[in-house]
Design an enzyme around this catalytic site. Structure first.
Site, short mmCIF file in Angstrom:
data_model
loop_
_atom_site.label_atom_id
_atom_site.label_comp_id
_atom_site.label_asym_id
_atom_site.label_seq_id
_atom_site.Cartn_x
_atom_site.Cartn_y
_atom_site.Cartn_z
N LYS A 85 -3.02 16.47 41.37
CA LYS A 85 -3.18 14.84 39.94
C LYS A 85 -3.11 13.77 39.78
O LYS A 85 -1.30 13.86 40.92
CB LYS A 85 -2.46 15.52 38.92
CG LYS A 85 -2.72 15.90 37.48
CD LYS A 85 -2.23 16.40 36.08
CE LYS A 85 -2.50 16.02 35.74
NZ LYS A 85 -1.26 17.39 33.76
N SER A 160 -4.20 18.97 30.36
CA SER A 160 -5.34 17.68 30.55
C SER A 160 -5.32 17.68 32.60
O SER A 160 -5.49 16.93 32.64
CB SER A 160 -3.75 16.60 31.05
OG SER A 160 -2.47 16.72 31.31
N SER A 184 -1.29 21.92 29.55
CA SER A 184 -2.24 21.13 30.21
C SER A 184 -2.04 21.77 32.06
O SER A 184 -2.92 21.38 32.40
CB SER A 184 -1.25 19.94 30.72
OG SER A 184 -2.58 18.75 29.45
N1 GLN Z 1 -2.79 18.74 25.17
C1 GLN Z 1 -1.68 18.74 25.01
C2 GLN Z 1 -1.33 17.10 24.29
O1 GLN Z 1 -2.52 16.13 24.84
C3 GLN Z 1 -0.69 18.78 26.22
C4 GLN Z 1 -1.23 18.16 27.03
C5 GLN Z 1 0.07 18.69 28.55
O2 GLN Z 1 0.11 18.94 28.48
N2 GLN Z 1 -0.03 17.48 28.80
O3 GLN Z 1 -0.49 16.73 23.77
#
Ligand code: GLN
Length: 489
Positions: A85, A160, A184
């Site tokens: 990532k 994400s 995410s």
């Molecule tokens: N979707 C959540 C956010 O936007 C979690 C994101 C994540 O786990 N990095 O914060």
């Protein structure tokens, strides 16, 4: 034999060991596959092909004994390409975090997880897309490109870690690293038919991982099956003196924990707060079927309650933006990446570089976070959120006195259409069932559980276990997977 790019870690490691193919061939197979198919999927942002092939060659030499024997000679990750990532620092590679503000930045050092993987002989093979600074649930917030779901290219891969999930789910990677702050790893794993494990807070070092919300962020494996998740986690986990939140406690042998995995006698809690009206009926049906599968295999299903669940979303959207607003202050146009050329004094340099470099969701979070931390509001929002976070953690502590793990949905829906969710609040709801565990710091895993009847989209089921019980969690996951084997698309 199936194409090399279709293999997971365990299978690939066996083939390498037997000499069926080399790591260079395996890595080349991934590179070719990316050339042929990633134009459509968009999982990768960059791929240092030369560097990956050179690392693969070294792995082959270690295996054949041509290179001095190192501890990695016996590692199941020796010669395995892993997609990374794009917020994890790998020396000499870009690390964009999906943001324009880090355009042109090249990491001068390896994150601890990368050091660990390299020491185990793994090959860092390509950088995958993500929502900008890991803020989002669809990868649509990436400023650098669109990633689509390999199971239906009109849909999002989740986020994400959408690039990681699309790469693994679309057989464009053997395995990948993702990060999970509120869901995410788990939500995109569910959307793209992968196994995605969020380790307990502190199990894996965050050193060299660009911080979003430091009290929540964790790196974890995204893989084609549970065994691979165990093997990759083994390569990541452990105490790191560069990250004071990683306790110096032994890392179990995760692969060994899978031996003889069974659900017989396992107590699985069914948290009633996770089966609510907003849960899509098809997702509910797949989750119900997974619960029945476990019961039929001898698990004892126990109704439990996590009474403070309803506050988790509000707490997360105070704590995470608060921490993000502080963490992202370092992107000032001076030290890293984008620098505005339209400024005539230092204040304007900061303001313009940030205004030009950050996307709308990141700005929204910084504004929210700054607001809840500002004097006069700190106690009312941030201070209060921390107190409620403790109550949420206690809910889990109480249920884990009664059950081995919880079983729950991962996300309220399967993958949605690109552009379908425009309202940020609706997007936030994706993490309704993953955020509570993140706030509590325990470990959880999303495992493929079936496909929707209407659109044939993959859906995962979530198992949640107490902090530092990844061995138990993986064992339960493996027993489930043995009954519901992964269906590769
Ligand atoms: N979707 C959540 C956010 O936007 C979690 C994101 C994540 O786990 N990095 O914060």
């Amino acid at each position: 034999m199936s194409e090399l790019y279709m293999l997971g870690i365990e299978e690939a490691a066996k083939g390498l060991e037997k000499g069926d193919f080399s790591s260079v061939e395996l890595t080349q197979a991934i590179i070719d596959r990316v050339h042929d198919h990633d134009g459509e999927i968009g999982a990768y942002l960059t791929f240092d092909e030369e560097g990956a092939l050179a690392a693969a060659k070294v792995a082959d030499e270690i295996r054949s004994g041509k290179s001095a024997a190192s501890p990695s000679a016996a590692s199941p990750l020796l010669g395995i390409p892993v997609a990374i990532k794009d917020l994890i620092n790998v020396r000499g590679q870009p690390c964009t975090c999906g943001s324009k503000i880090l355009k042109g930045y090249v990491s001068p050092y390896d994150a601890t997880v990368i050091k660990n993987l390299k020491a185990a002989g793994a090959v860092c093979a390509g950088r995958v897309n993500m929502d900008e600074f890991a803020m989002g649930s669809s990868t649509e917030n990436s400023a650098l490109g669109r990633t689509v779901n390999p199971y239906d290219t009109s849909r999002v891969p989740g986020g994400s870690s959408g690039g990681s999930a699309a790469a693994v789910g679309g057989d464009l990677a053997i395995a990948a690293l993702g990060t999970d702050t509120g869901g995410s790893i788990r939500q995109p794993a569910s959307f793209c038919n992968c196994v995605g494990l969020k380790p307990s807070y502190g199990r894996v070092s965050r050193f060299g991982v660009t911080a979003f919300a430091s009290s929540l962020d964790q790196v974890g494996p995204m893989t084609k099956n549970v065994t691979d998740a165990a093997l990759l986690l083994q390569g990541l986990a452990g105490h790191d003196e560069m990250d004071g939140t990683t306790p110096d406690i032994p890392v179990p042998d995760y692969a060994k924990a899978l031996e003889g995995a069974t659900l017989k006698g396992v107590k699985l809690g069914l948290p009633k707060e996770y089966f609510i009206d907003g849960l899509d009926p098809e997702v509910k049906a797949i989750t119900d079927a997974a619960v029945k599968t476990c019961a039929d295999a001898g698990a004892e299903i126990v109704d439990v309650s996590l009474p403070h669940t309803e506050y988790a979303m509000a707490v997360y959207y105070i704590v995470a933006p608060a921490e993000a607003s502080a963490n992202l202050a370092r992107f000032d146009g001076v030290r890293y990446g984008h620098r505005s050329d339209k400024s005539d004094n230092v204040f304007n340099l900061y303001a313009r570089s940030r205004a030009e470099g950050f996307g709308p969701e990141v700005k929204r979070r910084i504004i929210m976070g700054t607001y809840v931390l500002s004097s006069g509001y700190y106690d009312a929002y941030y201070g209060r959120a921390l107190k409620v976070r403790t109550l949420i953690r206690r809910d889990f502590e109480e249920v884990f006195k009664k059950v081995d793990a919880l079983i729950a949905p991962v996300a309220p829906t399967a993958a949605f259409k690109i552009g379908e969710v425009l309202d940020p609040l609706k997007m936030y709801l994706n993490d309704l069932f993953t955020i509570p565990g993140s706030l509590a710091g325990n470990c959880s895993v999303s495992i493929p559980a079936g496909f929707t009847a209407s659109a044939n989209l993959p859906v995962g089921v979530q198992f949640i276990a107490d902090a530092f019980c990844e061995d138990k969690l993986l064992r339960i996951g493996k027993a489930f997977e043995d009954i519901v084997p992964p269906v590769r698309g």
